[in-house]
Enzyme design. Structure first.
Site, PDB file in Angstrom:
ATOM      1  N   CYS A  69      -1.484   5.911   3.316  1.00  0.00           N
ATOM      2  CA  CYS A  69      -0.162   5.445   2.890  1.00  0.00           C
ATOM      3  C   CYS A  69      -0.082   4.880   1.474  1.00  0.00           C
ATOM      4  O   CYS A  69       0.636   5.410   0.621  1.00  0.00           O
ATOM      5  CB  CYS A  69       0.344   4.382   3.860  1.00  0.00           C
ATOM      6  SG  CYS A  69       0.554   4.951   5.560  1.00  0.00           S
ATOM      7  N   HIS A 125       4.858  -0.847   1.219  1.00  0.00           N
ATOM      8  CA  HIS A 125       3.405  -0.744   1.379  1.00  0.00           C
ATOM      9  C   HIS A 125       2.642  -0.702   0.060  1.00  0.00           C
ATOM     10  O   HIS A 125       1.567  -0.110  -0.032  1.00  0.00           O
ATOM     11  CB  HIS A 125       3.039   0.468   2.244  1.00  0.00           C
ATOM     12  CG  HIS A 125       2.045   0.131   3.317  1.00  0.00           C
ATOM     13  ND1 HIS A 125       1.239   1.075   3.926  1.00  0.00           N
ATOM     14  CD2 HIS A 125       1.739  -1.048   3.907  1.00  0.00           C
ATOM     15  CE1 HIS A 125       0.486   0.497   4.842  1.00  0.00           C
ATOM     16  NE2 HIS A 125       0.777  -0.792   4.846  1.00  0.00           N
TER      17      HIS A 125
END
Length: 462
Positions: A69, A125
């Site tokens: 991610c 993130h």
């Protein structure tokens, strides 16, 4: 564009600028290569995204910046290999002190400087501490989760009521409900589009789905032929369609570019005609080769095209900049290539940086090039720029691809012809090609040794 207005007495010249296009990047989480109808998925129905492919260009050989991610997102927003900006390793959880360094120029900052309204709606993130939040990285507006909802991240919020859904710096809802996220993200995105219909906007829409824990609203539960994951894909398809409906309703679809991609792979193929192997976190094709579609018929993007060109996530930075009419500032070294001529059908391959066929075509020439004698006659600068360097989830260089050839570097050199063997099951013996791609890997390692920039850390060192 110059508009000439004639009168009886003279010609009057009025300068009218072409309106800047709107730019939308839809990033889906953990979607596998075959997990759309237009990519061969048979277990779910994705009519809206399939139509996007029919009206745009579908890339068969598109690579995320990383198989995980946070590095993948860093690659999109900086136009750099995550390793170049110090963010190649694992993910940025709530205890992380790292993020994109303030000295980096994110895509949002670049577009904002040219008059764009900017929004990040979805999963961030890329840092939890104040210097690294979306509104410090060029986004006017933020709505979403700063984190994942899996157990290793939820634990940080057990005593705070759960992971919060944020609007800018305020808590919108706590805890966030994974089943509702795709819908509420899309609602917020549509509101942003409506509010900015009369000015150019950049919408970065990184969905939380299809990352575990999976969730859909009741109207999609049980509707696919592939369990809850299939339901999630069909839900995403529906809400992508809502965005297109809004663009059409507002009559701005003809001046909007939309890109759809996944942040990393998910898993291998499921049938005999789906040969790709590998899972998320790996650098087998199934971990990092992902779906990607570009749409913008009103902007000259050719409809109904399928391209097997090697494209990667870093390419969108200079390409979006070119569509916006913005030159990537001199001295800014990035790894993306301007693929505008390919999108517009002016060429069938990614053009050379020296051809200067688009505004940011020459940007790759800023990367240093001074190969030692051993490699000077084996690897050309053009070949090097057109290669892709695979990095694993822990940030190390794992493989090199050039044209249809992939050289896995560890534990031993193995060469594969991905055109004939996308499943990487039949190593090819070709010492000359192995030496060439090994040389590219060595040159890249040296480039990263001397050209890596630090990630941001808090407190920031002076």
């Amino acid at each position: 564009m110059i508009v000439i207005v004639f009168t009886n007495s003279s010609a009057q010249y009025t300068i009218a600028e072409e309106p800047k296009p709107n730019l939308i990047f839809i990033l889906v989480d953990d979607q596998g290569y075959y997990d759309l109808g237009c990519y061969g998925g048979k277990e779910f129905d994705t009519p809206r995204i399939d139509r996007m492919a029919q009206e745009g260009i579908l890339f068969t050989d598109y690579y995320a910046a990383a198989p995980i991610c946070s590095p993948s997102r860093a690659g999109i927003l900086t136009g750099c290999y995550p390793r170049r900006v110090g963010l190649a390793t694992w993910v940025q959880r709530a205890d992380s002190r790292k993020g994109i360094h303030p000295d980096e120029l994110t895509l949002a900052e670049l577009l904002k400087s040219s008059g764009y309204a900017t929004a990040c709606i979805g999963k961030w993130h890329l840092g939890y501490l104040p210097p690294f939040l979306p509104r410090q990285q060029g986004f006017d507006h933020y709505f979403g989760l700063l984190h994942n909802l899996d157990p290793v991240e939820v634990v940080y919020f057990e005593n705070e009521g759960g992971v919060p859904l944020m609007r800018n710096e305020e808590v919108f809802k706590q805890p966030a409900d994974p089943a509702a996220l795709t819908e509420v993200y899309t609602d917020e995105a549509i509101s942003f589009i409506r509010e900015n219909r009369d000015r150019p906007f950049f919408l970065y829409l990184p969905h939380t789905m299809a990352h575990n824990p999976l969730g859909v609203t009741d109207d999609f539960r049980g509707k696919s032929r592939f369990g809850l994951y299939g339901d999630v894909i069909q839900c995403l398809d529906h809400h992508v369609g809502r965005l297109f409906d809004t663009l059409q309703e507002l009559s701005i679809d003809d001046r909007t570019l939309v890109v759809y991609a996944s942040d990393n792979g998910r898993g291998p193929g499921r049938t005999a005609d789906q040969p790709i192997r590998g899972n998320k976190l790996t650098t087998l094709e199934g971990g990092i080769r992902v779906p990607c579609i570009a749409w913008g018929p009103g902007l000259g993007i050719k409809a109904g095209q399928t391209s097997s060109q090697l494209i990667h996530a870093m390419d969108w930075y200079p390409t979006f900049a070119t569509f916006a009419g913005v030159k990537v500032p001199e001295g800014r070294v990035i790894d993306g290539r301007d693929i505008t001529p390919l999108l517009e059908g002016r060429c069938e391959t990614v053009p050379s940086a020296t051809a200067e066929l688009s505004l940011n075509a020459s940007v790759p020439l800023r990367r240093p090039w001074n190969p030692p004698g051993e490699w000077e006659q084996i690897v050309s600068r053009e070949e090097y720029h057109q290669a892709f360097f695979y990095h694993g989830s822990l940030g190390s260089l794992a493989a090199v691809r050039w044209e249809n050839w992939k050289l896995q570097l560890n534990p031993n050199f193995q060469l594969f012809d991905l055109e004939e063997d996308p499943g990487e099951t039949k190593p090819v013996r070709n010492p000359e090609l192995i030496r060439k791609l090994r040389g590219m890997a060595i040159l890249f390692q040296e480039e990263m040794r001397t050209g890596t920039r630090p990630a941001g850390e808090s407190p920031l060192s002076k």
